[in-house]
Write an enzyme that holds these catalytic residues in place. Structure first.
Site, PDB file in Angstrom:
ATOM      1  CB  ILE A 201      -1.019  -0.031   1.169  1.00 38.32           C
ATOM      2  CG1 ILE A 201      -1.969  -1.224   1.005  1.00 38.32           C
ATOM      3  CG2 ILE A 201      -1.788   1.288   1.272  1.00 38.32           C
ATOM      4  CD1 ILE A 201      -2.823  -1.240  -0.242  1.00 38.32           C
ATOM      5  CB  SER A 351      15.269  -8.555  -5.978  1.00 39.68           C
ATOM      6  OG  SER A 351      14.371  -9.385  -6.669  1.00 39.68           O
ATOM      7  CB  SER A 374      24.702 -11.272  -8.971  1.00 43.81           C
ATOM      8  OG  SER A 374      23.396 -11.453  -8.463  1.00 43.81           O
ATOM      9  NE  ARG A 378      19.993 -14.401  -7.855  1.00 42.95           N
ATOM     10  CZ  ARG A 378      21.039 -14.642  -8.652  1.00 42.95           C
ATOM     11  NH1 ARG A 378      20.946 -15.578  -9.583  1.00 42.95           N
ATOM     12  NH2 ARG A 378      22.162 -13.967  -8.532  1.00 42.95           N
ATOM     13  N   GLY A 436      16.381  -9.110   0.752  1.00 43.32           N
ATOM     14  CA  GLY A 436      15.574 -10.311   0.956  1.00 43.32           C
ATOM     15  C   GLY A 436      14.877 -10.271   2.307  1.00 43.32           C
ATOM     16  CG  HIS A 615      -7.872   0.820 -30.847  1.00 41.06           C
ATOM     17  ND1 HIS A 615      -6.524   0.515 -30.884  1.00 41.06           N
ATOM     18  CD2 HIS A 615      -8.050   1.923 -31.615  1.00 41.06           C
ATOM     19  CE1 HIS A 615      -5.923   1.399 -31.657  1.00 41.06           C
ATOM     20  NE2 HIS A 615      -6.815   2.264 -32.109  1.00 41.06           N
TER      21      HIS A 615
HETATM   22  P1  NA7 Z   1      14.725 -10.919  -2.993  1.00 45.10           P
HETATM   23  O1  NA7 Z   1      13.786 -11.091  -4.115  1.00 45.10           O
HETATM   24  O2  NA7 Z   1      15.085 -12.106  -2.162  1.00 45.10           O
HETATM   25  O3  NA7 Z   1      16.052 -10.240  -3.563  1.00 45.10           O
HETATM   26  C1  NA7 Z   1      17.129  -9.927  -2.739  1.00 45.10           C
HETATM   27  C2  NA7 Z   1      18.088  -9.021  -3.493  1.00 45.10           C
HETATM   28  O4  NA7 Z   1      19.147  -8.645  -2.613  1.00 45.10           O
HETATM   29  C3  NA7 Z   1      18.737  -9.699  -4.679  1.00 45.10           C
HETATM   30  O5  NA7 Z   1      19.013  -8.745  -5.654  1.00 45.10           O
HETATM   31  C4  NA7 Z   1      20.025 -10.253  -4.059  1.00 45.10           C
HETATM   32  O6  NA7 Z   1      21.050 -10.402  -5.003  1.00 45.10           O
HETATM   33  C5  NA7 Z   1      20.382  -9.154  -3.109  1.00 45.10           C
HETATM   34  N1  NA7 Z   1      21.171  -9.612  -1.981  1.00 45.10           N
HETATM   35  C6  NA7 Z   1      20.953 -10.703  -1.212  1.00 45.10           C
HETATM   36  N2  NA7 Z   1      21.887 -10.770  -0.229  1.00 45.10           N
HETATM   37  C7  NA7 Z   1      22.683  -9.703  -0.401  1.00 45.10           C
HETATM   38  C8  NA7 Z   1      23.819  -9.215   0.308  1.00 45.10           C
HETATM   39  N3  NA7 Z   1      24.274  -9.853   1.370  1.00 45.10           N
HETATM   40  N4  NA7 Z   1      24.391  -8.080  -0.111  1.00 45.10           N
HETATM   41  C9  NA7 Z   1      23.914  -7.418  -1.190  1.00 45.10           C
HETATM   42  N5  NA7 Z   1      22.850  -7.826  -1.918  1.00 45.10           N
HETATM   43  C10 NA7 Z   1      22.250  -8.959  -1.509  1.00 45.10           C
HETATM   44  O7  NA7 Z   1      14.186  -9.871  -1.950  1.00 45.10           O
HETATM   45  P2  NA7 Z   1      13.328  -8.557  -2.045  1.00 45.10           P
HETATM   46  O8  NA7 Z   1      13.563  -7.950  -0.718  1.00 45.10           O
HETATM   47  O9  NA7 Z   1      13.611  -7.729  -3.219  1.00 45.10           O
HETATM   48  O10 NA7 Z   1      11.833  -9.063  -2.212  1.00 45.10           O
HETATM   49  C11 NA7 Z   1      11.275 -10.052  -1.383  1.00 45.10           C
HETATM   50  C12 NA7 Z   1       9.828 -10.235  -1.688  1.00 45.10           C
HETATM   51  O11 NA7 Z   1       9.079  -9.267  -0.974  1.00 45.10           O
HETATM   52  C13 NA7 Z   1       9.450 -10.067  -3.134  1.00 45.10           C
HETATM   53  O12 NA7 Z   1       9.339 -11.317  -3.737  1.00 45.10           O
HETATM   54  C14 NA7 Z   1       8.130  -9.347  -3.071  1.00 45.10           C
HETATM   55  O13 NA7 Z   1       7.106 -10.230  -3.400  1.00 45.10           O
HETATM   56  C15 NA7 Z   1       7.941  -8.872  -1.693  1.00 45.10           C
HETATM   57  P3  NA7 Z   1      21.351 -11.810  -5.777  1.00 45.10           P
HETATM   58  O14 NA7 Z   1      20.453 -11.814  -6.969  1.00 45.10           O
HETATM   59  O15 NA7 Z   1      21.019 -12.919  -4.791  1.00 45.10           O
HETATM   60  O16 NA7 Z   1      22.788 -11.730  -6.099  1.00 45.10           O
END
Ligand code: NA7
Ligand code: FAD
Length: 640
Positions: A201, A351, A374, A378, A436, A615
């Site tokens: 929200i 992400s 990376s 992903r 994450g 359309h």
């Molecule tokens: P995600 O989808 O688990 O993505 C985590 C991102 O953080 C991803 O780009 C990871 O890169 C990155 N990552 C993970 N660990 C690290 C560390 N230690 N340092 C730097 N970057 C890191 O989590 P989100 O929080 O974006 O979303 C979670 C869910 O919440 C999502 O599915 C929504 O539905 C709501 P990687 O690709 O692993 O190299």
């Protein structure tokens, strides 16, 4: 070559007129083709006599009969010895003379009826799941028991609230415990869980602020809207809001209005629970045993509640940044309620959450950098993820690729100096960690009830939402493998409540869930990504239709530059079934929702292109897809 051919099953049925088996098979497939005109076509080959039929099937010509040609084409040795009527096969065309088009041999009457049964049945996995559900491990619940509640729910978020109201509607005595542990930065919020307070929200409202801001800057003048005192006067007549004369963005106004809206929702949720006769307790729960939780309220007063069944719906929390000084970073639990303007921001992670936050912060004119470990996004379609990244860069978001922060430290008063793994460093006002989320199970006392968590993400494994302890269930973000999405938690919660208290055997269907990433260029998706489809089905078995288009609403704004929308359909070459749909452009969530239904119904590519479009919209672009990647043709759209 423009490839618009869509495969539907073309079944050929050959036999002689007076043969009852031939007539039976032909009439069943004909009926099916009336029911599924887009999916099945029937071609009958009727011979006037048995002799004529056998001459065609077995003897004709020096190469043998038709059955020999079928065997040679599809390698089915059974066809070669077949003598009876009917003789049925599948082909790519209705032309019986073109042996090259034959794709499979079916057999005689019984084989054809079996084929029809399979064709018309839902995927066997669904049927099997329903049977399995009916045999879920008995959990010992009886309507008459001496526990306080039939169902105690830990967590009043999207899933917990939905399950509680459905179970109460079905006559169960239900209580919900919801308690928010403050974030490390001290943020707290009310009833409703992640989505309403610190997720979907506020995120969507702030995304909308960014879209409005972008439209103001890029489109307004091209639509002839200049803010004159005359226009302001006209507006004054309709609204008290006359602040149209500036593009400056006030964080305080935005934050306060968003937070006020959320408080209104918190209140509505409490009223709703009362009206539905669900007991709501603002208390933290932890297990004492399989039928008892200990409760503690914000004053530290302890109590206990007993239950016949328990549902764990405690969701997840952001994973903290673990490097030195990581505690200086905030998370999505804090960003939407920051007291001060976020200023220059570093978003760590690449992400969904990090890119959405980076997008809206840039849209409201902040200096934003994303630290990418990376790749972007992903698990999502790579081509779409790259287009999103390119669009964000063109909007002024900076990306530091292939780095993670190694140290955060306070410098110059309130600034945070971030040192990256590359050795470089920079200073920011706000560092947002979005790397994450982990299941919020740390203090649940799961060891007391024999439930283990996945050490990687602290989530709980379950089969059909039932944990290893049969009277304890789990849904939503805290269930291992569950997509972290609000409607998934809601659906799973309702479906479970119906199974536990309503006699239902319907399982939650976790397949083909559509979703949208609210980056500045919005991304709606359902089904397979291109890479995953290739890995599972093989490139040679897929048609990938794609198209770039300029959304009409952007087309008279030169300031939109080269920005384009994009759509892609991943299709099974043999069945025509759509395996994945991807859309980049305005209103992606609205565009994708209906396609989610189509995918659930197993739509084919032909179903989509045979749908008359609306359309002028961007959603209609799917109905005009015709260029495959294989064709090498230019995927840029022509005008309407
Ligand atoms: P995600 O989808 O688990 O993505 C985590 C991102 O953080 C991803 O780009 C990871 O890169 C990155 N990552 C993970 N660990 C690290 C560390 N230690 N340092 C730097 N970057 C890191 O989590 P989100 O929080 O974006 O979303 C979670 C869910 O919440 C999502 O599915 C929504 O539905 C709501 P990687 O690709 O692993 O190299
Ligand atoms: P939650 O909503 O997290 O609820 C769990 C509740 O349990 C919380 O209130 C928690 O405080 C409480 N709790 C925890 N432990 C206890 C305990 N021991 N006792 C009592 N109460 C407890 N999803 C979408 O579909 N669309 C989006 O656009 C979207 N955007 C998002 C943006 C962000 C920034 C984030 C973080 C998430 C987003 N999500 C989105 C995901 C969505 O918010 C979650 O999937 C959803 O809220 C999960 O619901 P849930 O019921 O599993 O858990």
């Amino acid at each position: 070559m423009t490839n618009t051919a869509v495969t539907k099953s073309i079944i050929h049925v050959a036999g002689y007129k007076s043969c009852g088996f031939y007539r039976r098979a032909a009439s069943v497939v004909a009926s099916l083709s009336i029911l599924f005109p887009n999916k099945l076509q029937v071609v009958e080959h009727e011979f006037t006599s048995r002799e004529e039929y056998r001459e065609w099937l077995i003897n004709s010509g020096s190469d043998g009969g038709f059955r020999d040609k079928v065997t040679n084409k599809v390698g089915n040795l059974r066809a070669n010895t077949f003598t009876s009527s009917p003789f049925c096969w599948l082909a790519n065309t209705s032309d019986s003379n073109n042996v090259d088009d034959i794709t499979d041999f079916i057999g005689g009457c019984d084989d054809t009826l079996d084929w029809c049964r399979n064709f018309a049945q839902p995927p066997s996995s669904t049927v099997q799941k329903e049977e399995e559900i009916a045999n879920m491990v008995p959990d010992g619940h009886t309507p008459s028991h001496s526990y306080d509640y039939d169902l105690l729910i830990l967590g009043g978020g999207s899933g917990g609230l939905a399950a509680s109201k459905e179970a109460a509607r079905l006559g169960a005595r239900v209580a919900v415990l919801d308690y928010v542990k403050p974030s490390p930065a001290g943020s707290k919020w009310g009833l409703g869980g992640t989505c309403v307070n610190v997720g979907c929200i506020p995120k969507k409202l702030m995304h909308n602020a960014a879209l409005l801001s972008e439209g103001y800057v890029k489109d307004q003048s091209h639509y002839g809207i200049g803010v004159t005192s005359e226009l302001e006067e006209q507006w004054m007549g309709m609204s008290q809001d006359n602040d149209h004369s500036t593009t400056s963005q006030s964080w305080e106004t935005l934050k306060n209005n968003v937070q006020n809206h959320i408080r209104g929702l918190n209140f509505k949720y409490r009223v709703d629970l009362r009206e539905k006769e669900v007991t709501y307790l603002n208390q933290l729960g932890s297990f004492i045993d399989e039928h008892t939780v200990e409760t503690i309220d914000k004053k530290g007063t302890k109590g206990s509640i007993t239950f016949s069944r328990c549902l764990i719906a405690v969701g997840g929390r952001p994973t903290p940044i673990s490097c030195e000084g990581g505690e200086l970073a905030v998370s999505s639990d804090d960003i939407f309620s920051l007291d001060t303007d976020p200023g220059k921001v570093l978003c760590v992670g690449a992400s969904y959450i990090s890119l959405e936050c980076a997008g809206f912060l840039r849209g409201i004119c902040k200096d934003v950098t994303v630290a990418v470990r990376s790749i972007l996004l992903r698990g999502f379609d790579r081509e779409c993820a790259d287009l999103i990244g390119g669009h964000m860069k063109s909007e002024g978001v900076k990306f530091r690729e292939g780095v993670v922060p190694t140290k955060l430290e306070k410098v110059n008063g309130d600034k945070i100096k971030v040192t990256f793994s590359s050795g470089e460093s920079d200073e920011y006002d706000t560092v947002l960690g979005a790397i994450g989320r982990s299941g919020d199970t740390g203090k649940l006392g799961l060891d007391k009830v024999g439930i283990q968590v996945n050490p990687k993400n602290s989530k709980i494994a379950a089969k059909y939402e039932q944990t290893s302890t049969p009277n304890i269930y789990v849904i939503g973000d805290v269930m291992d493998g569950c997509p972290e999405l609000t409607p998934v938690a809601i659906h799973a919660g309702k479906a479970l409540a119906r199974r536990l208290f309503g006699g239902s055997t319907l399982p939650m269907d976790y397949r083909n869930i559509c979703t949208t990433v609210f980056t500045p260029l919005e991304y709606g998706t359902v089904g397979y990504s291109e890479d995953d489809a290739i890995a599972e089905f093989g490139k040679e078995n897929l048609d990938i239709y794609h198209k770039y288009f300029v959304p009409l609403e952007w087309s008279i704004s030169p300031s939109r530059g080269e920005h384009q929308g994009f759509c892609k359909a991943i299709v099974d070459k043999h069945t025509g079934k759509v395996l994945g749909l991807h859309y980049l452009g305005p209103n992606a969530g609205e565009v994708m929702q209906g396609f989610g239904t189509a995918m659930k119904l197993g739509c084919t590519f032909e179903d989509i292109i045979e749908t008359v479009g609306i359309h002028p919209t961007t959603a209609e672009e799917f109905t005009t897809l015709s260029i495959t990647k294989e064709s090498g043709e230019d995927a840029a759209a022509a005008g309407c």
